[in-house]
Scaffold this motif. Structure first.
Motif, PDB file in Angstrom:
ATOM      1  N   THR A 172       8.102   0.805   1.083  1.00 30.14           N
ATOM      2  CA  THR A 172       9.117   0.977   0.034  1.00 30.14           C
ATOM      3  C   THR A 172       9.895  -0.292  -0.312  1.00 30.14           C
ATOM      4  O   THR A 172      10.939  -0.224  -0.942  1.00 30.14           O
ATOM      5  CB  THR A 172      10.159   2.096   0.360  1.00 30.14           C
ATOM      6  N   ARG A 190      -2.597   6.396  -5.675  1.00 34.38           N
ATOM      7  CA  ARG A 190      -3.135   7.124  -4.532  1.00 34.38           C
ATOM      8  C   ARG A 190      -3.522   8.550  -4.903  1.00 34.38           C
ATOM      9  O   ARG A 190      -4.552   9.056  -4.480  1.00 34.38           O
ATOM     10  CB  ARG A 190      -2.122   7.165  -3.387  1.00 34.38           C
ATOM     11  N   SER A 191      -2.673   9.193  -5.711  1.00 28.01           N
ATOM     12  CA  SER A 191      -2.924  10.617  -5.976  1.00 28.01           C
ATOM     13  C   SER A 191      -3.304  10.897  -7.424  1.00 28.01           C
ATOM     14  O   SER A 191      -3.751  11.995  -7.738  1.00 28.01           O
ATOM     15  CB  SER A 191      -1.658  11.405  -5.652  1.00 28.01           C
ATOM     16  N   GLU A 200      -1.256  11.227  -9.707  1.00 29.14           N
ATOM     17  CA  GLU A 200      -0.147  11.967 -10.294  1.00 29.14           C
ATOM     18  C   GLU A 200       0.615  11.099 -11.301  1.00 29.14           C
ATOM     19  O   GLU A 200       0.748   9.883 -11.111  1.00 29.14           O
ATOM     20  CB  GLU A 200       0.796  12.390  -9.169  1.00 29.14           C
ATOM     21  N   ASP A 257       0.429   7.309 -10.132  1.00 26.24           N
ATOM     22  CA  ASP A 257       0.347   6.967  -8.716  1.00 26.24           C
ATOM     23  C   ASP A 257      -1.117   6.684  -8.391  1.00 26.24           C
ATOM     24  O   ASP A 257      -1.970   7.554  -8.562  1.00 26.24           O
ATOM     25  CB  ASP A 257       0.884   8.116  -7.858  1.00 26.24           C
ATOM     26  N   GLN A 280       0.813  -1.211   0.000  1.00 22.65           N
ATOM     27  CA  GLN A 280       0.000   0.000   0.000  1.00 22.65           C
ATOM     28  C   GLN A 280       0.850   1.267   0.000  1.00 22.65           C
ATOM     29  O   GLN A 280       0.394   2.329   0.412  1.00 22.65           O
ATOM     30  CB  GLN A 280      -0.987  -0.014   1.166  1.00 22.65           C
ATOM     31  N   GLY A 281       2.114   1.145  -0.411  1.00 22.33           N
ATOM     32  CA  GLY A 281       2.928   2.345  -0.581  1.00 22.33           C
ATOM     33  C   GLY A 281       3.604   2.855   0.667  1.00 22.33           C
ATOM     34  O   GLY A 281       4.157   3.947   0.656  1.00 22.33           O
ATOM     35  N   ILE A 282       3.578   2.060   1.765  1.00 21.89           N
ATOM     36  CA  ILE A 282       4.167   2.555   3.007  1.00 21.89           C
ATOM     37  C   ILE A 282       5.635   2.176   3.129  1.00 21.89           C
ATOM     38  O   ILE A 282       6.475   2.986   3.469  1.00 21.89           O
ATOM     39  CB  ILE A 282       3.425   1.980   4.233  1.00 21.89           C
ATOM     40  N   ARG A 320       7.329   3.010  -6.669  1.00 22.73           N
ATOM     41  CA  ARG A 320       6.876   1.864  -5.883  1.00 22.73           C
ATOM     42  C   ARG A 320       5.883   1.087  -6.726  1.00 22.73           C
ATOM     43  O   ARG A 320       4.842   1.625  -7.105  1.00 22.73           O
ATOM     44  CB  ARG A 320       6.213   2.346  -4.594  1.00 22.73           C
TER      45      ARG A 320
END
Lengths: 360, 362
Positions: free
Chosen positions: B320, B335-336, B338, B333, B316-318, B348
């Protein structure tokens, strides 16, 4: 003892809460640049300056002013390398710089625990399952009972003693976490699984000891200096770091108002839930900028847990907004002085050594 | 201030093997050793390739050739290969790939850099890179090579596609390659004929070399199938933007001319249009796999679905654990939303989805 006054959030509130924190994260990410890169390079220069000056001073022997200053500088350099440089770089906080020297997946730090072990036990296990009982081994590191929710065992009766030993040898405690010796004893994993890990740990141990307790004392011998003064200075510097990192790390999650969670909390956990768990499980230390730098900004443990991959030098400015967000959503923002928070940690260690006081 | 000349520093670099070994086994920190070596010469490093700019000259209106002298760490470089050139901007170390137009045994190399309108790096390099400056390079890669077989050679280049071909051509002529060679360089307009004077001089000196230009900006100036068919040569070497290369390859194969064909193209990989979640091509460079994927799922899931086992942790991207280099293409990304398209950037896998064709160092 767990006396938090948090408002329970509805699903819609949780989502909004998560979105506010996400937006904060995005704003900071978009702003990263030259100043952050310059900062971490300065930290690296400070680490070198402290360590090299410290080691040079120790070569002068037992003369108290130089021995003390040398030991303190070496200890300070090791603390900075461990916390503000190593810990933060290995979280991938500076990956965006695309500089191999600050690449989180490659950095190897100056402590006995191999970096790869820690990237698993800390970056993955601890940061994903923060303060979830049975999932996050950092809750008491297997030798201390800190919350009434933890099942009591006779072993815990002596935990003030165990925790003192752990503080003195903290870097070793962190290093062997990955070997899962408790599971080996219980027969849940085989010797064959532990062997390759133990070998890697051994190799790193030999290197660290070889450096501090053999190479530099021998160098002193060649220079006609006092070997014992160098050896003891190195030993003392490592001890200093052990005690300091223990202090900072135990204050991060085991203070009076830190919460622990049952494993069920992970079922269907949304991003908002996850943020909320990080906020409730972590505790901050208030103080000046020197304290923040010396703790690798883990004095902003809450911000670190919400945004583990943002450069730590940003946590202080993030903290102002996080505190306001927490207030708006009726969540306690756990913050206190270093000694105030540590006193509550010591109290937990003392109280929960006995089974009967589990009346939360 | 350099205590040693670069030529001397190159000799020193050879003697650093014991230090390299100590760093590789973790007894010393390479960055600390490099810091000391830099005092001897700013370009001296233990393993990383740094080079000093020795000369710069304009070879076309929009192309600059720079001559560099590398520290001792450039290993087995050949003209025609590419090399990453790194430049720091706003705290970020950006890398761009350029072709080696010349490699000599004393560590001198030449690169040619074309101006990219709006380019972040090329403009800085062209306008401000000064003689004496020290810059970092990656190790050279690429396997473009002069044909081993006998027979006439045809070189087709478009734009900066000339650069690897020029490197190979210079080498071949210097070695005394005697079979006919034809070079056709297609550029947009007059003034963009890079290295024109040198090419003309080479043609005057070597009777077997013929050089021609085509101007794609003029009516009827663009290379056609008929023109290609009329060009002599058994072995084709081809370099330019993707469209040019694909078209010329198609014509060459359709004409059934036999011989050999080597082609390289350098355009960025296609990017998905907004809201398009169609099929994309995923290339996993280290495992040498190419699979088709989609723009919705994370790269970690898609790599696993095609049988790879990338390192991962929290998913979940925490943590790395799955950080990996994006070699080419654009990722989103999850999550965002971007987009990231910087080549050689760490991403990631668990929170990045392909946004068009991508190449990953996995």
């Amino acid at each position: 003892m767990t006396t938090r006054l948090d408002r329970e959030l509805s699903l819609a509130e949780l989502e909004a809460f998560g979105q506010e924190l996400d937006a904060l994260r995005q704003r900071t990410l978009a702003d990263l640049g030259e100043a952050d890169a310059r900062y971490i390079r300065r930290v690296r220069a400070a680490v070198r300056g402290c360590c090299w000056t410290g080691r040079a001073l120790l070569v002068l022997g037992w003369f108290p002013p130089t021995w003390l200053l040398g030991t303190l500088l070496l200890g300070l350099g090791k603390i900075l390398e461990n916390m503000e440089l190593g810990h933060n770089v290995m979280h991938g906080q500076y990956d965006w710089m695309n500089d191999p020297e600050f690449a989180g997946r490659q950095y190897e730090w100056d402590i006995v625990g191999p970096a790869d072990f820690w990237r698993h036990t800390h970056n993955h296990v601890h940061h994903t399952y923060t303060n979830v009982l049975g999932m996050d081994d950092d809750v008491g590191y297997g030798v201390v009972r800190l919350f009434p929710e933890q099942r009591w065992k006779p072993f815990y009766r002596w935990q003030p003693l165990w925790v003192t030993i752990q503080a003195l040898l903290f870097q070793y405690a962190v290093a062997i976490q990955h070997l899962r010796l408790d599971k080996l004893v219980k027969g849940r994993i085989s010797k064959e699984e532990v062997k390759p890990l133990a070998r890697r740990f051994g190799a790193k141990l030999v290197r660290q000891w070889g450096k501090d307790y053999l190479a530099f004392p021998l160098l002193a011998l060649l220079l006609g200096a006092n070997v014992l003064a160098v050896l003891s200075g190195n030993l003392a510097a490592n001890l200093l770091r052990n005690l300091w990192t223990f202090l900072v790390i135990f204050c991060g999650h085991f203070t009076e108002k830190a919460a622990v969670f049952a494993p069920e909390i992970l079922e269907g956990e949304t991003r908002g839930h996850w943020y909320l768990r990080q906020l409730r499980g972590s505790s901050n230390l208030s103080g000046g900028s020197l304290l923040h730098i010396l703790t690798g900004n883990l004095s902003h443990q809450i911000e670190h847990h919400l945004f583990p991959d943002l450069p730590a030098r940003r946590y202080a400015e993030l903290a102002r907004e996080v505190r306001l967000i927490a207030q708006r959503y009726g969540q306690h923002y756990n913050c206190g002085t270093l000694w105030g928070q540590f006193a509550t940690v010591l109290r937990r260690i003392w109280i929960y050594r006995l089974p009967a006081t589990g009346t939360a | 201030m350099a205590l040693l000349s670069l030529a001397l520093a190159r000799h020193v670099a050879r003697g650093l093997q014991p230090l390299r070994r100590l760093c590789a086994s973790g007894w010393l920190r390479e960055a600390d050793v490099d810091l000391c070596l830099r005092l001897l010469h700013p370009a001296l490093r233990l393993n990383r390739v740094f080079a000093q700019v020795e000369a710069r000259r304009w070879v076309a209106d929009d192309m600059l050739a720079i001559e560099l002298r590398c520290n001792g760490n450039a290993r087995d470089w050949r003209a025609g290969q590419h090399v990453q050139l790194y430049l720091e901007q706003d705290g970020v170390r950006h890398g761009r790939s350029y072709s080696l137009t010349r490699v000599t045994t004393d560590g001198r190399i030449e690169l040619a850099i074309k101006r990219q309108p709006g380019g972040r790096l090329s403009n800085r390099l062209l306008d401000r890179l000064a003689v004496g400056e020290v810059i970092e390079l990656g190790q050279a890669f690429g396997d473009f090579a002069w044909p081993q077989e006998q027979g006439a050679v045809l070189l087709l280049a478009a734009g900066s596609g000339l650069t690897p071909l020029l490197g190979l051509l210079r080498d071949a002529l210097a070695r005394g390659f005697a079979a006919p060679v034809t070079l056709l360089h297609q550029v947009r307009r007059q003034g963009q004929q890079a290295f024109a004077e040198e090419l003309q001089a080479l043609a005057a000196r070597h009777a077997n070399l013929q050089v021609r230009w085509a101007f794609s900006g003029e009516v009827g100036g663009r290379l056609t199938a008929a023109q290609l068919a009329a060009l002599p040569g058994e072995h084709l070497l081809l370099c330019g933007p993707r469209g040019f290369v694909e078209q010329a390859c198609g014509w060459w194969c359709d004409a059934g001319r036999g011989g050999s064909l080597q082609a390289e193209s350098f355009s960025p990989l296609p990017v998905l249009a907004e809201a398009d979640t169609g099929e994309v091509r995923l290339r996993f460079a280290r495992s040498g796999q190419q699979v088709s994927g989609n723009g919705n799922a994370s790269l970690l899931e898609q790599a696993e679905a095609s049988g790879l086992r990338p390192a991962h942790g929290c998913r979940q991207g925490i943590c790395t654990s799955c950080t990996c280099l994006l070699l080419a293409g654009t990722v989103r990304d999850l999550r965002s939303g971007e987009l990231f398209a910087e080549p050689n950037q760490p991403i990631r896998l668990c929170v990045s989805a392909p946004h068009g064709d991508v190449e990953i160092d996995l």
